[in-house]
Scaffold this active site. Structure first.
Site, PDB file in Angstrom:
ATOM      1  N   GLU A 241       2.015  16.735 -38.346  1.00  0.00           N
ATOM      2  CA  GLU A 241       1.444  15.614 -39.111  1.00  0.00           C
ATOM      3  C   GLU A 241       2.484  14.650 -39.655  1.00  0.00           C
ATOM      4  O   GLU A 241       2.508  14.344 -40.843  1.00  0.00           O
ATOM      5  CB  GLU A 241       0.565  16.172 -40.239  1.00  0.00           C
ATOM      6  CG  GLU A 241      -0.574  17.020 -39.699  1.00  0.00           C
ATOM      7  CD  GLU A 241      -1.444  17.655 -40.784  1.00  0.00           C
ATOM      8  OE1 GLU A 241      -1.291  17.310 -41.959  1.00  0.00           O
ATOM      9  OE2 GLU A 241      -2.279  18.518 -40.432  1.00  0.00           O
TER      10      GLU A 241
ATOM     11  N   ASN B  42       2.367  18.430 -33.447  1.00  0.00           N
ATOM     12  CA  ASN B  42       0.961  18.698 -33.737  1.00  0.00           C
ATOM     13  C   ASN B  42       0.419  17.701 -34.761  1.00  0.00           C
ATOM     14  O   ASN B  42       1.085  17.416 -35.754  1.00  0.00           O
ATOM     15  CB  ASN B  42       0.856  20.128 -34.305  1.00  0.00           C
ATOM     16  CG  ASN B  42      -0.554  20.638 -34.455  1.00  0.00           C
ATOM     17  OD1 ASN B  42      -1.332  20.606 -33.500  1.00  0.00           O
ATOM     18  ND2 ASN B  42      -0.898  21.127 -35.645  1.00  0.00           N
TER      19      ASN B  42
ATOM     20  N   HIS C 145     -10.101  18.435 -35.583  1.00  0.00           N
ATOM     21  CA  HIS C 145     -11.053  18.679 -36.679  1.00  0.00           C
ATOM     22  C   HIS C 145     -12.109  17.583 -36.557  1.00  0.00           C
ATOM     23  O   HIS C 145     -11.897  16.454 -36.994  1.00  0.00           O
ATOM     24  CB  HIS C 145     -10.349  18.600 -38.032  1.00  0.00           C
ATOM     25  CG  HIS C 145      -9.314  19.662 -38.234  1.00  0.00           C
ATOM     26  ND1 HIS C 145      -9.640  20.999 -38.322  1.00  0.00           N
ATOM     27  CD2 HIS C 145      -7.970  19.595 -38.348  1.00  0.00           C
ATOM     28  CE1 HIS C 145      -8.531  21.703 -38.493  1.00  0.00           C
ATOM     29  NE2 HIS C 145      -7.503  20.885 -38.511  1.00  0.00           N
TER      30      HIS C 145
ATOM     31  N   GLU D 273      -6.536  23.246 -33.537  1.00  0.00           N
ATOM     32  CA  GLU D 273      -7.204  23.619 -34.802  1.00  0.00           C
ATOM     33  C   GLU D 273      -8.683  23.249 -34.751  1.00  0.00           C
ATOM     34  O   GLU D 273      -9.253  22.744 -35.722  1.00  0.00           O
ATOM     35  CB  GLU D 273      -6.531  22.906 -35.991  1.00  0.00           C
ATOM     36  CG  GLU D 273      -5.042  23.179 -36.094  1.00  0.00           C
ATOM     37  CD  GLU D 273      -4.373  22.538 -37.316  1.00  0.00           C
ATOM     38  OE1 GLU D 273      -5.081  22.069 -38.230  1.00  0.00           O
ATOM     39  OE2 GLU D 273      -3.134  22.498 -37.325  1.00  0.00           O
TER      40      GLU D 273
ATOM     41  N   ASP E 211     -12.401  22.657 -35.039  1.00  0.00           N
ATOM     42  CA  ASP E 211     -13.621  22.989 -35.784  1.00  0.00           C
ATOM     43  C   ASP E 211     -14.491  21.740 -35.791  1.00  0.00           C
ATOM     44  O   ASP E 211     -13.981  20.626 -35.776  1.00  0.00           O
ATOM     45  CB  ASP E 211     -13.350  23.538 -37.205  1.00  0.00           C
ATOM     46  CG  ASP E 211     -12.385  22.714 -38.035  1.00  0.00           C
ATOM     47  OD1 ASP E 211     -12.196  21.518 -37.750  1.00  0.00           O
ATOM     48  OD2 ASP E 211     -11.822  23.270 -39.005  1.00  0.00           O
TER      49      ASP E 211
HETATM   50  O1  9MR Z   1      -6.577  26.046 -43.310  1.00  0.00           O
HETATM   51  C1  9MR Z   1      -5.442  25.799 -44.115  1.00  0.00           C
HETATM   52  C2  9MR Z   1      -5.790  25.995 -45.578  1.00  0.00           C
HETATM   53  O2  9MR Z   1      -6.038  27.368 -45.825  1.00  0.00           O
HETATM   54  C3  9MR Z   1      -4.653  25.506 -46.463  1.00  0.00           C
HETATM   55  O3  9MR Z   1      -5.056  25.565 -47.804  1.00  0.00           O
HETATM   56  C4  9MR Z   1      -4.275  24.096 -46.078  1.00  0.00           C
HETATM   57  C5  9MR Z   1      -3.125  23.584 -46.909  1.00  0.00           C
HETATM   58  O4  9MR Z   1      -2.963  22.239 -46.815  1.00  0.00           O
HETATM   59  O5  9MR Z   1      -3.918  24.064 -44.704  1.00  0.00           O
HETATM   60  C6  9MR Z   1      -4.984  24.384 -43.881  1.00  0.00           C
HETATM   61  O6  9MR Z   1      -4.625  24.238 -42.515  1.00  0.00           O
HETATM   62  C7  9MR Z   1      -4.220  22.943 -42.129  1.00  0.00           C
HETATM   63  C8  9MR Z   1      -3.181  23.096 -41.059  1.00  0.00           C
HETATM   64  O7  9MR Z   1      -2.126  23.892 -41.512  1.00  0.00           O
HETATM   65  C9  9MR Z   1      -2.664  21.747 -40.580  1.00  0.00           C
HETATM   66  N1  9MR Z   1      -3.737  20.888 -40.185  1.00  0.00           N
HETATM   67  C10 9MR Z   1      -4.834  20.737 -41.123  1.00  0.00           C
HETATM   68  C11 9MR Z   1      -5.363  22.104 -41.536  1.00  0.00           C
HETATM   69  C12 9MR Z   1      -6.547  21.962 -42.474  1.00  0.00           C
HETATM   70  O8  9MR Z   1      -6.155  21.391 -43.683  1.00  0.00           O
END
Ligand code: 9MR
Length: 454
Positions: free
Chosen positions: A165, A207, A243, A270, A272
């Protein structure tokens, strides 16, 4: 109308779960979905197309038998949801902690699953000490983090999200502002080079989210990848988080394809999807991946709806009770439908020093091997191709070179010099192939596989 969910600071931040879970039983690797009919689970069906099907996993849930039951039946790739992030692995500068991540890796190894590492550098979930740093001190802390964590997991990771990101939302097509970015625009390539040096066998990915269609942000990433490839910066793959809030964008496949045409592997990392057309949307994502020969696999961001970060949106394939949803069936059917033969490029650098050194035709099948060698180790990928008839099992005889030690393998069961199919890849149609691989220390000399069908 499609809606893409944005990441960003507004999202729920859950505490990283590092609670101890009971040690996963060690011992012989258990084949994925043992006893399952080919094509009856997500992992087996993806494997039939030469691809993987993965999920994000939380270490704290590995003691839940409903959770692990689904995980080990359906998925053959695992991404730690939070446990490999910077705040989890280096909570204090220079003091590394791998508790949760190691539990997940141990589980994967015990169940024949591969690992996606996530993520070495990300502007979110920086430990507090790093948030307070800048300039050359931060840059050197970043590189030390990449080197140390990638080094700790050397040989155990299929692909790393080296940088997560880093591009801005909106129409600029440029980088996102962060303290990482302010250390200099070359921070991303420096991170990829450090990761390659630390773990030469891992595929190295960039990513991001909201890059799922052709838009300003994805074009910014595209231009970076193109530049990296032209200058020899080691990047092997691009992750599309996906997402989604409904059907994927209409140019979803075209976007994957334009990246693939740069010579990199593409991965859905990722996935969903919320909304009323969820089942169709999942099927469309799967079909797009199967239509792109360099699309290596799909990962959903959690198992059950109750595991999702998108509380209340029910965006996953299993309901809170672990039951398969309509979206699951649509996904499985799409995986079992038509699709291209996968062809993903090997890691880009250092270049392979040997390739296809040998091949052996035997009883009903042929085995060939290609090798990625670096100083001190190698990854061998063995392709088993059926002859003029379909086969229902195979064994490849392939002695490990003297002085070499196998540190990991996938899609195969090994007994000495004999490498035999697992439950989901024994059946190979006439003229088609399946692949297994292993990583080893030492030198890959004189690898001469011989194949025999069961
Ligand atoms: O699913 C993850 C969540 O448990 C955490 O709190 C969060 C922290 O910012 O990160 C989430 O996963 C993220 C991933 O690492 C990167 N892309 C976006 C995902 C959803 O926020």
């Amino acid at each position: 109308m499609t809606r893409t969910i944005r990441g960003g600071r507004g999202r729920l931040r859950l505490a990283v779960t590092l609670a101890a879970v009971s040690a996963v039983a060690a011992g012989a690797a258990v084949a994925l979905a043992s006893g399952a009919e080919a094509g009856s689970t997500l992992g087996a069906s993806a494997a039939e197309k030469g691809r993987y099907f993965g999920t994000a996993v939380a270490a704290g849930k590995l003691s839940n038998s409903q959770y692990t039951g689904i995980l080990d039946r359906e998925f053959n790739m695992i991404t730690p949801e939070n446990e490999m992030k910077w705040d989890a692995t280096e909570p204090t500068q220079g003091q590394f902690r791998y508790t949760g991540a190691d539990q997940i890796v141990a589980h994967a190894q015990a169940h024949g699953q591969r690992m996606r590492g996530h993520a070495l550098l990300w502007y979110q979930q920086e430990p507090g000490w790093a948030q307070n740093m800048s300039g050359s001190a931060l840059r050197s802390a970043m590189m030390n983090h990449v080197t140390t964590v990638a080094g700790h997991y050397k040989g155990k990771i299929y692909a790393w999200d080296v940088v997560n990101e880093a591009f801005a939302d909106g129409n600029s097509g440029g980088r996102r502002d962060s303290n990482l970015q302010r250390t200099g625009n070359d921070w991303i390539e420096a991170a990829f080079r450090a990761a390659r040096a630390a773990d030469p066998g891992a595929k190295l990915c960039y990513n991001d989210y909201n890059t799922d269609g052709i838009n300003a942000k994805s074009t910014g990433v595209y231009n970076m990848v193109k530049d990296f490839r032209s200058r020899g910066v080691p990047i092997d793959c691009v992750g599309f988080q996906s997402h989604l809030g409904g059907l994927p964008p209409s140019d979803y496949q075209a976007n994957l394809q334009r990246f693939a045409d740069l010579g990199v592997e593409v991965q859905i990392t990722e996935l969903d999807i919320s909304g009323s057309n969820q089942a169709t949307a999942y099927a469309n994502v799967v079909k797009a991946c199967l239509n792109v020969s360099r699309c290596a696999g799909i990962t959903t961001w959690g198992i059950r709806d109750s595991d999702s970060w998108r509380t209340g949106e029910n965006p996953l394939l299993f309901d809170a009770n672990g039951n398969k949803k309509a979206a699951y069936t649509a996904t499985l059917n799409a995986l079992n439908g038509p699709g291209s033969t996968v062809s993903t490029p090997p890691v880009s650098s250092p270049p392979p020093v040997s390739s296809s050194p040998g091949g052996g035709t035997g009883n009903g099948c042929t085995a060939t091997v290609s090798v990625n060698q670096w100083e001190g180790g190698f990854v061998a990928t063995v392709r088993v191709t059926a002859g003029s008839s379909a086969i229902n099992g195979w064994t490849v005889t392939l002695p490990v070179p003297s002085g070499a030690t196998v540190t990991g393998s996938w899609n195969v069961t090994r007994s000495g010099n004999s490498w035999t199919n697992v439950s989901y890849n024994g059946h190979v149609e006439a003229g088609q192939y399946t692949e297994f691989g292993f990583q080893a220390t030492g030198t890959a000399s004189g690898l001469n596989p011989a194949c025999s069908a069961a």
